[in-house]
Design a protein around this motif. Structure first.
Motif, PDB file in Angstrom:
ATOM      1  N   ARG A 156      -2.163 -28.643  68.141  1.00 52.28           N
ATOM      2  CA  ARG A 156      -1.953 -28.469  66.699  1.00 52.28           C
ATOM      3  C   ARG A 156      -2.673 -29.579  65.956  1.00 52.28           C
ATOM      4  O   ARG A 156      -3.174 -30.523  66.559  1.00 52.28           O
ATOM      5  CB  ARG A 156      -0.465 -28.504  66.345  1.00 52.28           C
ATOM      6  CG  ARG A 156       0.232 -29.805  66.755  1.00 52.28           C
ATOM      7  CD  ARG A 156       1.516 -30.061  66.020  1.00 52.28           C
ATOM      8  NE  ARG A 156       1.232 -30.581  64.683  1.00 52.28           N
ATOM      9  CZ  ARG A 156       2.168 -30.981  63.833  1.00 52.28           C
ATOM     10  NH1 ARG A 156       3.442 -30.907  64.152  1.00 52.28           N
ATOM     11  NH2 ARG A 156       1.849 -31.463  62.647  1.00 52.28           N
ATOM     12  N   SER A 157      -2.673 -29.485  64.638  1.00 53.27           N
ATOM     13  CA  SER A 157      -3.194 -30.559  63.813  1.00 53.27           C
ATOM     14  C   SER A 157      -2.277 -31.775  63.963  1.00 53.27           C
ATOM     15  O   SER A 157      -1.057 -31.635  64.051  1.00 53.27           O
ATOM     16  CB  SER A 157      -3.250 -30.128  62.353  1.00 53.27           C
ATOM     17  OG  SER A 157      -3.515 -31.234  61.521  1.00 53.27           O
ATOM     18  N   ALA A 158      -2.869 -32.958  63.994  1.00 49.46           N
ATOM     19  CA  ALA A 158      -2.060 -34.179  64.078  1.00 49.46           C
ATOM     20  C   ALA A 158      -1.469 -34.546  62.726  1.00 49.46           C
ATOM     21  O   ALA A 158      -0.550 -35.366  62.652  1.00 49.46           O
ATOM     22  CB  ALA A 158      -2.909 -35.333  64.604  1.00 49.46           C
ATOM     23  N   GLU A 159      -1.978 -33.925  61.674  1.00 42.86           N
ATOM     24  CA  GLU A 159      -1.463 -34.212  60.332  1.00 42.86           C
ATOM     25  C   GLU A 159      -0.005 -33.784  60.246  1.00 42.86           C
ATOM     26  O   GLU A 159       0.367 -32.687  60.670  1.00 42.86           O
ATOM     27  CB  GLU A 159      -2.289 -33.466  59.289  1.00 42.86           C
ATOM     28  CG  GLU A 159      -1.958 -33.850  57.867  1.00 42.86           C
ATOM     29  CD  GLU A 159      -2.857 -33.141  56.869  1.00 42.86           C
ATOM     30  OE1 GLU A 159      -2.451 -33.033  55.705  1.00 42.86           O
ATOM     31  OE2 GLU A 159      -3.943 -32.688  57.258  1.00 42.86           O
TER      32      GLU A 159
ATOM     33  N   VAL B 105      -3.804 -37.877  70.763  1.00 40.71           N
ATOM     34  CA  VAL B 105      -4.324 -37.539  69.445  1.00 40.71           C
ATOM     35  C   VAL B 105      -5.777 -37.984  69.385  1.00 40.71           C
ATOM     36  O   VAL B 105      -6.108 -39.126  69.725  1.00 40.71           O
ATOM     37  CB  VAL B 105      -3.504 -38.228  68.328  1.00 40.71           C
ATOM     38  CG1 VAL B 105      -4.154 -37.993  66.966  1.00 40.71           C
ATOM     39  CG2 VAL B 105      -2.061 -37.723  68.330  1.00 40.71           C
TER      40      VAL B 105
ATOM     41  N   GLN C  24      -9.534 -36.871  66.942  1.00 36.23           N
ATOM     42  CA  GLN C  24     -10.243 -36.045  65.967  1.00 36.23           C
ATOM     43  C   GLN C  24      -9.289 -35.200  65.121  1.00 36.23           C
ATOM     44  O   GLN C  24      -9.534 -34.032  64.841  1.00 36.23           O
ATOM     45  CB  GLN C  24     -11.273 -35.161  66.677  1.00 36.23           C
ATOM     46  CG  GLN C  24     -12.315 -35.963  67.417  1.00 36.23           C
ATOM     47  CD  GLN C  24     -13.293 -35.102  68.177  1.00 36.23           C
ATOM     48  OE1 GLN C  24     -13.171 -33.890  68.227  1.00 36.23           O
ATOM     49  NE2 GLN C  24     -14.275 -35.744  68.787  1.00 36.23           N
ATOM     50  N   GLY C  25      -8.154 -35.815  64.751  1.00 43.07           N
ATOM     51  CA  GLY C  25      -7.220 -35.147  63.861  1.00 43.07           C
ATOM     52  C   GLY C  25      -6.386 -34.060  64.508  1.00 43.07           C
ATOM     53  O   GLY C  25      -5.737 -33.280  63.813  1.00 43.07           O
ATOM     54  N   ARG C  26      -6.405 -33.981  65.851  1.00 40.58           N
ATOM     55  CA  ARG C  26      -5.644 -32.950  66.558  1.00 40.58           C
ATOM     56  C   ARG C  26      -4.747 -33.579  67.610  1.00 40.58           C
ATOM     57  O   ARG C  26      -5.029 -34.650  68.136  1.00 40.58           O
ATOM     58  CB  ARG C  26      -6.576 -31.958  67.267  1.00 40.58           C
ATOM     59  CG  ARG C  26      -7.437 -31.146  66.332  1.00 40.58           C
ATOM     60  CD  ARG C  26      -7.875 -29.850  66.958  1.00 40.58           C
ATOM     61  NE  ARG C  26      -6.769 -28.958  67.287  1.00 40.58           N
ATOM     62  CZ  ARG C  26      -6.143 -28.190  66.415  1.00 40.58           C
ATOM     63  NH1 ARG C  26      -6.490 -28.214  65.142  1.00 40.58           N
ATOM     64  NH2 ARG C  26      -5.167 -27.396  66.797  1.00 40.58           N
TER      65      ARG C  26
ATOM     66  N   TRP D 217      -3.485 -33.017  71.406  1.00 37.24           N
ATOM     67  CA  TRP D 217      -4.019 -32.354  72.589  1.00 37.24           C
ATOM     68  C   TRP D 217      -3.079 -32.537  73.772  1.00 37.24           C
ATOM     69  O   TRP D 217      -2.376 -33.538  73.865  1.00 37.24           O
ATOM     70  CB  TRP D 217      -5.362 -32.970  72.994  1.00 37.24           C
ATOM     71  CG  TRP D 217      -6.442 -32.903  71.975  1.00 37.24           C
ATOM     72  CD1 TRP D 217      -6.622 -33.758  70.915  1.00 37.24           C
ATOM     73  CD2 TRP D 217      -7.505 -31.960  71.909  1.00 37.24           C
ATOM     74  NE1 TRP D 217      -7.735 -33.387  70.205  1.00 37.24           N
ATOM     75  CE2 TRP D 217      -8.301 -32.289  70.798  1.00 37.24           C
ATOM     76  CE3 TRP D 217      -7.874 -30.871  72.703  1.00 37.24           C
ATOM     77  CZ2 TRP D 217      -9.435 -31.569  70.451  1.00 37.24           C
ATOM     78  CZ3 TRP D 217      -9.004 -30.151  72.363  1.00 37.24           C
ATOM     79  CH2 TRP D 217      -9.772 -30.489  71.234  1.00 37.24           C
TER      80      TRP D 217
END
Length: 199
Positions: free
Chosen positions: A102-105, A130, A132-134, A136
């Motif tokens: 998912r997005s890490a935001e 985390v 590149q903003g994701r 994993w």
């Protein structure tokens, strides 16, 4: 500094005691106080696998998914409807398998703490990470000594941490007994039992 070292040593000794107790429960008692390893000559000769290479890894992956796409040292494929990216660097002798989650935001401090707890005791050899903003699911290993069964296990564990994100945060069935997840699972079980009583 002395207090930090002392606290660290106490923690390490506590984990060793917990691991030793868990191991003792699963090891058959042969009547002796010490565990004895067999002589090297008594061990059966195991067939050695060839070193893992990019080509061998690609062959294994294409046997799983004939539609796998290679680009340089990266291979993207699908296993059980989950996209996996494998990147290998023969010069550094490293590989990593990655599944986007998912997005890490918007990850809260509580959720980040839960991910770190899972990395310690339930994610097994896969990890939450985390980049590149994701968020994993990631498995990292030296490339050349990686055996075929380890590679397949890497894929399964990485898929599992992605699928169980937000639930059990698990790479598989095993849980290291010295972590926090057992207590968290007990609370989760109590909540589910309470919910079951209401239905």
């Amino acid at each position: 500094m002395v207090l930090i070292r002392t606290a660290l040593m106490v923690t390490v000794l506590a984990f060793a005691a917990i691991y030793g107790a868990a191991h003792a429960q699963t090891t058959p008692d042969n009547g002796s106080d010490a565990e004895v390893l067999p002589d090297a000559e008594a061990l059966p000769d195991a067939p050695l696998e060839p070193p893992m290479t990019l080509l061998r890894m690609a062959e294994i992956i294409r046997a799983i998914d004939p539609e796998a796409v290679a680009a340089g040292s990266a291979i993207q494929f699908t296993l059980d409807d989950v996209p996996i990216v494998v990147i290998a660097d023969p010069r550094a002798d490293r590989m990593r398998a990655m599944v986007p989650i998912r997005s890490a935001e918007g990850l809260s401090p509580e959720e980040l703490m839960r991910l770190m707890q899972a990395n310690f005791d339930t994610a097994l050899d896969a990890r939450y990470a985390v980049a590149q903003g994701r968020l994993w699911g990631v498995y990292i290993h030296p490339l050349s000594p990686l055996e075929k069964d380890q590679l397949l296990s890497a894929f399964i564990q990485t898929i599992n941490v992605a699928r169980t994100y937000g639930q059990t945060y698990s790479g598989g069935a095993t849980v290291f007994g010295g972590g926090d997840s057992n207590g968290i699972y007990e609370e989760l079980l109590k909540e589910l039992q309470k919910l079951g009583e209401e239905i």
